[in-house]
Each structure stands twice: as C-alpha cells, then as structure tokens.
Write a protein that holds these residues in place. Structure first.
Motif, mmCIF file in Angstrom:
data_model
loop_
_atom_site.group_PDB
_atom_site.id
_atom_site.type_symbol
_atom_site.label_atom_id
_atom_site.label_comp_id
_atom_site.label_asym_id
_atom_site.label_seq_id
_atom_site.Cartn_x
_atom_site.Cartn_y
_atom_site.Cartn_z
ATOM 1 N N GLY A 1 46.915 47.426 31.527
ATOM 2 C CA GLY A 1 46.845 47.254 32.974
ATOM 3 C C GLY A 1 47.580 46.011 33.413
ATOM 4 N N GLU A 2 47.469 45.698 34.711
ATOM 5 C CA GLU A 2 48.124 44.542 35.276
ATOM 6 C C GLU A 2 47.459 43.252 34.786
ATOM 7 O OE1 GLU A 2 50.802 44.168 37.282
ATOM 8 O OE2 GLU A 2 51.198 46.303 37.019
ATOM 9 N N VAL A 3 48.254 42.225 34.647
ATOM 10 C CA VAL A 3 47.701 40.939 34.215
ATOM 11 C C VAL A 3 46.983 40.297 35.384
ATOM 12 C CG1 VAL A 3 49.496 40.621 32.478
ATOM 13 C CG2 VAL A 3 49.837 39.733 34.783
ATOM 14 N N PRO A 4 45.984 39.450 35.107
ATOM 15 C CA PRO A 4 45.241 38.797 36.181
ATOM 16 C C PRO A 4 46.126 37.858 36.994
ATOM 17 C CG PRO A 4 44.059 38.645 34.100
ATOM 18 C CD PRO A 4 45.436 39.152 33.781
ATOM 19 N N ALA A 5 45.721 37.624 38.214
ATOM 20 C CA ALA A 5 46.491 36.753 39.105
ATOM 21 C C ALA A 5 46.557 35.334 38.576
ATOM 22 C CB ALA A 5 45.870 36.781 40.507
ATOM 23 N N GLU A 6 45.485 34.888 37.879
ATOM 24 C CA GLU A 6 45.498 33.509 37.370
ATOM 25 C C GLU A 6 46.554 33.304 36.290
ATOM 26 O OE1 GLU A 6 41.771 35.591 35.632
ATOM 27 O OE2 GLU A 6 42.804 35.426 37.574
ATOM 28 N N MET A 7 46.879 34.371 35.541
ATOM 29 C CA MET A 7 47.923 34.247 34.528
ATOM 30 C C MET A 7 49.285 34.089 35.191
ATOM 31 S SD MET A 7 46.774 36.886 31.478
ATOM 32 C CE MET A 7 47.928 36.165 30.318
ATOM 33 N N ARG A 8 49.513 34.834 36.281
ATOM 34 C CA ARG A 8 50.778 34.695 37.010
ATOM 35 C C ARG A 8 50.888 33.319 37.659
ATOM 36 N NH1 ARG A 8 53.437 39.406 37.262
ATOM 37 N NH2 ARG A 8 52.257 41.337 36.881
#
Length: 348
Positions: free
Chosen positions: A64-71
């Motif tokens: 799935g999509e990576v979490p916003a905190e990783m971006r």
C-alpha cells in the motif's frame, strides 16, 4: 544452518548500517523467511536517513501507500542535505574533485593553510564537511562519505575528530566491500599438537566462515592455508607417514571401510600431498610402493643460519672497540710521558 548464524550475536555491537548487508546475506542463504528479513530491515532503516529504501521496503511489506510521516521525513532529509552542502562552501567543490585532491596531496598542498590562502576555506567549512560526511553516510551514500571523511581527517585540527573520521572511513569501506583468523585451531595445532582436534576445529571454522557475511569470501583461502599448516606441522614431527592416514587427517578423502585406499584415491592423495610438500618446502619424498611419505632431515632455515652466525657479532664488535680505545689511551699516556721526559731533559 541457523545454529551457525552469528548475526544475532554480533548485531547488537554493530552500527545500524552494518546490519543491512548482514540481512541481505541471510536472505541469500535462505535461513529466514523474506518477510521476517524485510521487517528487520524496516526496523533498522527507521533510525537512518535512508528514507527511499525504507519506503520501498514498507510498500513491499504492506502492499500500500507509505505513511505521510515517511514522505515528510524524506523532505526533511533532502532539505537538511542541501543546507549542509551550502555550509561546506568552497570546500565542497574541492573535495568533490578527486583528481584535484590527489594533486594537492601529492604536492603537499592539501592543508588548512593552503586552502585558506588559495580557496578561502575556513575552519568552519572544515567542521561543516565533517557533519556533511556523517549525514551522507546516514543516507547510505557510502562512497561519497568515504571520500569526504578522508579529506576531513586530513584537514581537521582535532585528533579525536580525525580518529573518529578514520573509523567512519573504515565503516564505509566495509559497506562498499573494499577493505583487506581463528584461535582454537591454532592452539590445537601449535599448542597441543592435537591434529585430530585441529581437523575438527577446521571443519567448524569453515562452516562458520561460510555463514558470515564479512568472512565468507575468505573461506577457500583460509581452509587452503590452514591445511598447509596442518600438513607442515604433522610432517615435522614424523619421519615416515602413511599416505592414506595423512590424507584422511587433512580431509582430502573420506574414510573407507577398508584400511587401504583405492588406487584412484591414493593417486589423488599423492598428487595433492606432492603439492603440499612443495608449498611447505619440506625435504620429503613419496614412496609409491609402500604408500608412505618419507621425511628427510630439515636443513636449517637460511635466516636462522644468518641469525646464529651473527648473534655474537655485536658483542665481539663491542670488545674490539674497547680494546682499540684502551690501546689509544695507552699510546696517548706513553706519548705524554715521553714529552714530559723530553721537557725535563731540555730544562736541565
């Protein structure tokens, strides 16, 4: 196979970046499931700046999509990297030019004084280079970090920082697979001359080397030279050795039900042992009829002969010098007496 895995034992003492190639190595050995290794990788990467790699592993594990905190962390890392590069100032362009650094070092001009005079490089720029190199290392760019750490080590005025940079450079070289030993085996071989135990230790060492990321490439050479030492040590304390027994002790053939080896096994053992005799430079010959290695008297090593013949040279030279000095003193005293007598005769 897992019983010989040393990762759990040594991992707690290693830098986090050192664990990543170990996990890759375990993956190639198929010791643990890929999902477990990926979860371990992600746990290691969480506290590094290798955000892109962490996002890749996260996507693989969770589909799935990576979490916003990783971006967000990736943006922070890129911003910090750019800011540190600007802090390094004119020094960044210099250390990025490998041939230029090589020429400056060859001309003994890669010094803080020269760089300050010719390129306006200050102590603050040097300090920023150290921070930038560490940050680059934490991003996983080990080649660039190694180059910058080498330059920083030469320019910093702090001995502690230079020492730390040297360790960082070593870590980079290990991770880039660029850089160039077991004790129980040596103790059995040279301490107690227990060749059976030494052979067992050698087999255990080979299994451990094969399971170790840093040492697996050295397994072949280690076993080769260990057998050479085993062969040399065994031969030096025997005058006559059965080929089959020697081959079995050295692990060159598996034991058979019969005491006499087959012709093919004997020929293979003879060829191998002939090479070992040559490599060990032993005075020996093989009696093919009786299948024995016959050892001759070993001539003294040429270096040992030189040592034996010259070990008294220093003392003899000292004695000779003392004798010459005494003669000179005696001659001087005699000359002085003659002058005194001549002066007395002239006065009369």
């Amino acid at each position: 196979m897992a019983s010989t895995d040393l990762t759990a034992t040594v991992g707690k003492y290693l830098d986090r970046h050192m664990l990543l190639p170990l996990l890759d190595f375990l993956g190639s050995k198929k010791i643990f499931p890929d999902s477990e290794l990926d979860a371990a990788r992600l746990q290691v990467l969480e506290k590094t700046n290798m955000v892109d790699f962490a996002m890749e592993i996260y996507t693989k594990l969770n589909q799935g999509e990576v979490p916003a905190e990783m971006r967000a962390k990736r943006d922070e890392v890129m911003t910090a990297l750019t800011a540190l590069q600007l802090e390094v100032g004119p020094l960044y362009q210099i250390v990025s030019d490998g041939p230029l650094v090589a020429n400056l070092r060859a001309e003994r001009c890669f010094t803080p004084a020269f760089l300050l005079e010719q390129h306006s490089v200050t102590a603050e720029h040097v300090a920023a280079l150290g921070k930038y190199a560490k940050f680059t290392y934490d991003c996983g760019n080990y080649g660039a970090a190694a180059s910058m750490l080498s330059c920083f080590r030469l320019l910093t005025s702090s001995a502690d920082e230079a020492f730390s940079a040297q360790w960082g450079k070593l870590a980079c070289d290990i991770l880039n697979a660029e850089p160039p030993q077991v004790t129980s085996f040596l103790d059995d071989l040279y301490g107690s001359a227990n060749f059976e135990s030494a052979q067992e230790r050698l087999a255990a060492c080979a299994a451990t080397l094969d399971s170790d990321f840093f040492l697996c490439n050295a397994e072949g050479d280690f076993v080769k030279y260990a057998r050479l030492h085993l062969f040399e040590g065994y031969c030096r304390i025997h005058e006559r050795i059965d080929l089959g027994s020697l081959a079995q002790k050295l692990g060159t053939r598996r034991p058979r039900s019969a005491h006499t080896p087959s012709r093919m096994e004997r020929i293979a053992a003879e060829k191998w042992i002939v090479k070992m005799v040559s490599d060990a430079q032993l005075n020996a010959k093989i009696d093919s009829k009786s299948s024995h290695v016959i050892l001759g008297a070993q001539p003294p090593d040429v270096y040992q002969q030189v040592i034996e013949r010259t070990k008294g040279l220093s003392f003899r030279s000292y004695v000779l010098a003392q004798n010459l000095q005494q003669r000179e003193q005696q001659a001087a005293r005699a000359a002085k007496v003659e002058l005194q007598e001549a002066a007395a005769a002239a006065a009369q």
